[in-house]
Motif scaffolding. Structure first.
Motif, PDB file in Angstrom:
ATOM      1  N   VAL A 154       0.839  -1.202   0.000  1.00 37.15           N
ATOM      2  CA  VAL A 154       0.000   0.000   0.000  1.00 37.15           C
ATOM      3  C   VAL A 154       0.871   1.247   0.000  1.00 37.15           C
ATOM      4  O   VAL A 154       0.578   2.256  -0.662  1.00 37.15           O
ATOM      5  N   LEU A 155       1.989   1.174   0.726  1.00 40.89           N
ATOM      6  CA  LEU A 155       2.881   2.334   0.853  1.00 40.89           C
ATOM      7  C   LEU A 155       3.862   2.454  -0.307  1.00 40.89           C
ATOM      8  O   LEU A 155       4.679   3.373  -0.326  1.00 40.89           O
ATOM      9  N   ARG A 156       3.771   1.529  -1.269  1.00 41.19           N
ATOM     10  CA  ARG A 156       4.753   1.525  -2.368  1.00 41.19           C
ATOM     11  C   ARG A 156       4.864   2.883  -3.068  1.00 41.19           C
ATOM     12  O   ARG A 156       5.963   3.368  -3.314  1.00 41.19           O
ATOM     13  N   PRO A 157       3.745   3.562  -3.418  1.00 40.90           N
ATOM     14  CA  PRO A 157       3.885   4.867  -4.088  1.00 40.90           C
ATOM     15  C   PRO A 157       4.578   5.912  -3.220  1.00 40.90           C
ATOM     16  O   PRO A 157       5.304   6.764  -3.724  1.00 40.90           O
ATOM     17  N   VAL A 158       4.346   5.830  -1.900  1.00 40.97           N
ATOM     18  CA  VAL A 158       4.978   6.785  -0.993  1.00 40.97           C
ATOM     19  C   VAL A 158       6.482   6.557  -0.951  1.00 40.97           C
ATOM     20  O   VAL A 158       7.284   7.494  -1.025  1.00 40.97           O
ATOM     21  N   ILE A 159       6.873   5.297  -0.832  1.00 39.79           N
ATOM     22  CA  ILE A 159       8.295   4.949  -0.780  1.00 39.79           C
ATOM     23  C   ILE A 159       8.987   5.367  -2.075  1.00 39.79           C
ATOM     24  O   ILE A 159      10.083   5.934  -2.063  1.00 39.79           O
ATOM     25  N   LYS A 160       8.315   5.094  -3.176  1.00 38.81           N
ATOM     26  CA  LYS A 160       8.889   5.427  -4.485  1.00 38.81           C
ATOM     27  C   LYS A 160       9.064   6.941  -4.626  1.00 38.81           C
ATOM     28  O   LYS A 160      10.096   7.429  -5.089  1.00 38.81           O
ATOM     29  N   ALA A 161       8.056   7.698  -4.220  1.00 40.52           N
ATOM     30  CA  ALA A 161       8.137   9.158  -4.318  1.00 40.52           C
ATOM     31  C   ALA A 161       9.254   9.699  -3.442  1.00 40.52           C
ATOM     32  O   ALA A 161      10.007  10.593  -3.846  1.00 40.52           O
ATOM     33  N   ALA A 162       9.379   9.160  -2.233  1.00 42.19           N
ATOM     34  CA  ALA A 162      10.447   9.624  -1.341  1.00 42.19           C
ATOM     35  C   ALA A 162      11.815   9.302  -1.921  1.00 42.19           C
ATOM     36  O   ALA A 162      12.747  10.116  -1.836  1.00 42.19           O
ATOM     37  N   ALA A 163      11.957   8.112  -2.521  1.00 45.23           N
ATOM     38  CA  ALA A 163      13.232   7.733  -3.127  1.00 45.23           C
ATOM     39  C   ALA A 163      13.603   8.665  -4.262  1.00 45.23           C
ATOM     40  O   ALA A 163      14.764   8.986  -4.476  1.00 45.23           O
ATOM     41  N   GLU A 164      12.586   9.128  -5.004  1.00 44.86           N
ATOM     42  CA  GLU A 164      12.825  10.015  -6.145  1.00 44.86           C
ATOM     43  C   GLU A 164      12.779  11.494  -5.757  1.00 44.86           C
ATOM     44  O   GLU A 164      12.881  12.359  -6.621  1.00 44.86           O
ATOM     45  N   LYS A 165      12.608  11.765  -4.452  1.00 39.86           N
ATOM     46  CA  LYS A 165      12.520  13.147  -3.964  1.00 39.86           C
ATOM     47  C   LYS A 165      11.429  13.912  -4.723  1.00 39.86           C
ATOM     48  O   LYS A 165      11.626  15.045  -5.152  1.00 39.86           O
ATOM     49  N   ARG A 166      10.300  13.239  -4.840  1.00 42.88           N
ATOM     50  CA  ARG A 166       9.169  13.814  -5.545  1.00 42.88           C
ATOM     51  C   ARG A 166       8.042  14.063  -4.552  1.00 42.88           C
ATOM     52  O   ARG A 166       7.710  13.210  -3.739  1.00 42.88           O
ATOM     53  N   GLU A 167       7.469  15.251  -4.592  1.00 39.85           N
ATOM     54  CA  GLU A 167       6.419  15.597  -3.644  1.00 39.85           C
ATOM     55  C   GLU A 167       5.247  14.635  -3.761  1.00 39.85           C
ATOM     56  O   GLU A 167       4.904  14.183  -4.864  1.00 39.85           O
TER      57      GLU A 167
END
Length: 956
Positions: free
Chosen positions: A222-235
């Motif tokens: 469920v948190l995959r999009p959040v983790i991915k965004a944080a890894a890419e430094k994307r808001e």
């Protein structure tokens, strides 16, 4: 994002605590002696040290330290007391006993010899009445060399996600968060420290509780999009479902760890208000944890600006500032490749970038694009990545790899991929003549010709060609692993299919006949390229089949050998193969790489990540690993043009390499090795090395971009002479041309619409080596030229010069010095020809018929033969004086210019002529004329210039 932080695996290879700790008195451990002790029922720690023996007679390389306890204990080993004071050590030396009640660390005896060890106890219950007896022991052991551990056996997330779909991607992004966020702040390092304390308890929970593992995995999905965004430094904005998943995992973690650790986790949760985090942005969450970074919002928030070559960024910075935008270099590394590229963006107070509307973005873009120094502006957009999990470790083909020790060590495959995104390449078949290939791996599925695979280790050429050694599969992966499947790695040649030809056994050994049969089989299968990552002594049999391959137009690439010797192994030194040496992540030739006059090129060969049969992406070293990089490049070249012959491919590779400024350690025996003697003991003079050739690196490191652009740009540089100060030739229209002497740029220009270019450069000496680069669109290639010795210029061409002229004109070689002398050898005019060779010199008027010599000296001080001219007489003589002409006279007399001819006319009829004598007198015989007849008299000089007419009437 506390959950992500706590589950980050593989923390920094050396993790340093925020504040120093105090080291109390320590207990000296003795080899093979078991130390028993007990922790009280409270949070405790104990310190020990190991003093390495002064001598290494035992032959040990490591200390095998074993900790045993029925309670969960943590252990950390430090290379020195100072590092212990700073709580600084490598991740694999921090472990916990876990549910197996024991843990072992193989710690290398690689530092000064006093090693410090800390054992810690945090009771699982609070208050606790459970004491923790434990035993500690170390042994001296010998361990063979190996690569550093890639995974942490004591990692909670590894344990929780083991065997789960998508686990690799989650862990990869978690490591990106670690490297990009946690490691760059004290607060982030503090969270890493908390992770170490919690991890043994989490590992135990996940190992024993499958329900906990399932809960963590499902909620991490469920948190995959959040983790991915944080890894890419994307808001990113947290949803209700994601907030719930976050708190579910967090509760599970707090239940699994001792109360003291749970309290620290709760304190961090309170900072980010985890119970009300739905609707919160990533930037606000990280900011609450005192971890500062910049997140990019969706929409246009950043521009890339390309300035014209050598243009100043001042006007760009000024224009950006007018919009409250900041300007930074796109690439601030030591590389000069992107010096003209900048990013322009507008930061906001919440650590994000301002997002512009489409109209506002266009306004700003047009304002920047209108600047005279700007070549183009483009909006930064998001691309879906096709990289594999280990793409960041493929330093050979990824210029942004984390595995490199110097700038510009890759082979510019990135630039090739960008240049040829839409280019269609013909399919090619590559024979990997090796230990076989394991095609069952996902990375190689669909990339291997299993139907025609062959095993020549079997004496009958039968049996499976499956790899039982690792070597052949590793080679195949470098060449052709699936590049777009989001898995482990990227193969270089998408157009290549691998034909496994097994000629080496499980030990990596193979007989001459097996190798020869394998090569010939590949020829019979009509492969395009053969990879020979093997070597030994010369064999006429192998030479025969190699000659066959060459005759069939098959390019054979072979490894130079790994002995660090000035002797290329066979078959690499065969004239029918391309010999390949190895470079390392420092960008220099590896110390094991064989070298010599037969070496053609070098390619990355150390710490090369590729496939092996057990499913891992593993590192291997050697010229065996360098060879498939060249094979892959050859496959791409053949994909462009199937008709290319082996010699043509070799020439392309040699002329498009990047020379290595430093190849490695100087060979102190080089001069001695160069001395050769004939049968009489006389020294045979060493042959000079070819131009652009280095004994250790051959013609240089392969450049994929330049090699594959060569077939597109097809540059035709003209010969450059030492008396010419420009490079010229023909390329596609508008191609950018630069000239380098070594790494120094000495000239640049652009081809005209007809493809001709002329780049002015300083005068060069004969024998100088120059490199020309040609860039057209996304393609770039190079050519190498040696300055040739010119000849003296031809005698100049001089236009007619008269006794009325004050300028002498003509044509000669460009920029030559022109000298004009008279018959007395006196200089009467000097000057320089223009860049086109025209000259126009001021000169005093010269008497008619004077002899002048014109001679030129070119810019290399070579003197032409003289051109001798005669000053042309174009000045008419004065009108002659005419005496009275009577009707009875039969002569006309008077005075005129000496040697001129006087002519007397009646109307247009010539009545007579005569020359003026030395005294200036003339007498022209004519018939008697009637009174009143009008006669015309004029004189002609030697150049046939005509004087004014004298009209005279006959008198009585």
């Amino acid at each position: 994002m506390l959950t992500v932080f706590l589950l980050v695996c593989l923390p920094l290879s050396q993790v340093k605590a925020v504040t120093a700790i105090s080291v109390p008195s320590s207990t000296l451990l003795k080899v093979q002696e078991v130390h028993n002790d007990t922790f009280p029922a409270k949070e405790s720690e104990a310190w020990y040290k190991i003093v390495a023996p002064a001598t290494k007679d035992s032959g040990h390389t490591h200390f095998k330290v074993t900790l045993t306890s029925k309670q969960i204990l943590s252990m950390a080993i430090y290379p020195s007391k100072d590092q212990a004071l700073d709580d600084e050590t490598f991740f694999n030396y921090r472990v916990g006993t876990g549910e197996k009640n024991t843990v072992t660390v193989n710690f290398p005896d690689a530092w000064n010899g006093e090693y410090w060890l800390k054992v810690s106890y945090i009771p699982e219950e609070d208050p606790s009445t459970v004491v923790a007896p434990y035993s500690l022991k170390y042994e001296e052991v010998f361990l063979p060399p190996n690569y550093p551990a890639e995974q942490d056996a004591n990692c909670a997330a590894e344990t929780a996600l083991a065997g789960k779909d998508g686990a690799a991607d989650i862990l990869k992004d978690a490591r990106s968060i670690r490297d990009g966020l946690l490691a760059n702040s004290d607060a982030g390092k503090d969270i890493s420290k908390l992770y170490y304390k919690a991890s043994p308890f989490l590992v135990k929970e996940f190992l024993l509780n499958s329900s906990a593992r399932t809960t963590v995995y499902n909620n991490l999905k469920v948190l995959r999009p959040v983790i991915k965004a944080a890894a890419e430094k994307r808001e990113y904005t947290i949803s209700k479902e994601e907030a719930k998943a976050f708190n579910t995992i967090s509760s599970l973690i707090k239940d699994a760890v001792p109360t003291s650790l749970a309290n620290q986790i709760t304190a961090l949760e309170n900072k980010i208000d985890s119970q009300n985090m739905s609707g919160s942005s990533l930037s606000s969450i990280f900011g609450s944890l005192d971890i500062s970074t910049t997140f990019a919002k969706s929409g246009t928030s950043k521009f890339i600006v390309k300035l014209k070559p050598n243009a100043s960024a001042k006007s760009l910075v000024k224009k950006a500032s007018a919009y409250s935008m900041e300007t930074t270099e796109l690439d601030d590394s030591a590389s000069t490749a992107m010096n003209d590229f900048y990013t322009v963006y507008q930061p906001t107070s919440d650590n994000s970038l301002k997002s512009f509307s489409k109209s506002e973005a266009n306004t700003r873009k047009q304002a920047i694009d209108s600047l005279p120094d700007v070549e183009y502006v483009e909006e930064v957009t998001t691309y879906s990545k096709t990289n594999g999990t280990y793409d960041a470790y493929q330093w050979a083909i990824n210029k942004n790899s984390v595995v490199k020790d110097a700038a510009n060590v890759d082979i510019q495959q990135d630039d090739f991929w960008k240049a040829t995104a839409s280019q269609k390449l013909a399919a090619v078949k590559v024979a990997v003549v090796d230990t076989g290939v394991d095609s069952r791996l996902k990375e190689l599925q669909g990339r291997v010709d299993n139907n025609n695979a062959k095993n020549f280790v079997d004496p009958n050429g039968e049996g499976s060609a499956m790899d039982d050694n690792n070597h052949g599969t590793h080679v195949a992966g470098v060449i052709a692993a699936n590049a777009d499947n989001n898995l482990g790695m990227k193969g270089m040649a998408k157009n290549a299919t691998i034909l496994p030809v097994k000629v080496l056994n499980a030990d990596g050994d193979g007989d001459t006949d097996a190798v020869a049969r394998g090569i010939q089989y590949a020829i019979d299968q009509k492969v395009d390229v053969i990879n020979l990552s093997l070597g030994g002594s010369y064999s006429r049999t192998l030479e025969y089949v190699l000659k066959n391959a060459d005759a069939k137009g098959i390019t054979v690439v072979a490894a130079s050998g790994n002995d660090g010797m000035k002797e290329i192994s066979y078959p690499a030194y065969s004239k029918y193969t391309i010999a390949v040496g190895a470079t390392n992540p420092f960008g220099i030739v590896a110390d094991y790489s064989n070298y010599g006059r037969e070496l053609d090129v070098v390619a990355p060969g150390s710490k090369i990540a590729s496939t092996i049969p057990d499913g891992n992406i593993a590192y291997m070293d050697g010229t065996s690993m360098a060879t498939p990089h060249v094979v892959a490049l050859v496959s791409l070249l053949k994909g462009q043009n199937k008709a290319l012959k082996p010699a043509e491919i070799c020439q392309i590779l040699r002329t498009t390499t990047n020379p290595l400024a430093f190849s490695g350690e100087e060979n102190k025996y080089a001069e001695e090795d160069e001395v050769m003697y004939d049968e009489y003991g006389e020294v045979i003079p060493a042959l000079p090395l070819p131009a652009f050739f280095d004994i250790e690196s051959g013609y240089g490191k392969i450049n994929v971009w330049h090699a594959l652009s060569k077939n597109v740009i097809k540059a035709q540089p003209a010969i450059l002479y030492d008396n010419t100060n420009y490079a010229t030739g023909k390329v596609p229209a508008n191609t950018e041309v630069k000239v380098f002497q070594g790494t120094k740029k000495i000239g640049e220009g652009k081809a005209a619409a007809n493809g001709q270019y002329k780049v002015w450069i300083p005068l060069q000496k004969a024998g100088n080596k120059l490199t020309l680069t040609f860039k057209n669109g996304t393609n770039e290639t190079k050519a190498r030229i040696i300055v040739a010795k010119g000849v003296a210029p031809a005698a100049p061409k001089v236009t007619t010069f008269t006794d009325k002229d004050t300028q002498i004109k003509g044509q000669t070689v460009e920029s030559a010095k022109v000298v004009v002398k008279n018959s007395k050898n006196q200089v009467v005019a000097t000057g320089n020809a223009t860049a086109t060779g025209a000259f126009n010199l001021r000169i005093a008027k010269q008497p008619a018929n004077t002899k002048l010599s014109v001679q030129v000296t070119d810019i290399a001080k070579r003197v032409s033969k003289a051109t001798v001219i005669t000053v042309k007489d174009v000045t008419p003589p004065k009108a002659p004086t005419v005496n009275t002409i009577k009707s009875t006279a039969t002569t006309v007399t008077g005075t005129g210019e000496k040697s001129a001819t006087v002519r007397v006319y009646f109307q247009t009829k010539l009545l007579g002529s005569a020359k003026v004598d030395a005294k200036g007198k003339y007498s022209v015989k004519i018939p008697k004329q009637k009174v009143g007849t009008g006669l015309s008299i004029k004189q002609f000089d030697a150049a046939n210039n005509v004087s004014p007419v004298v009209n005279k009437k006959v008198v009585k």
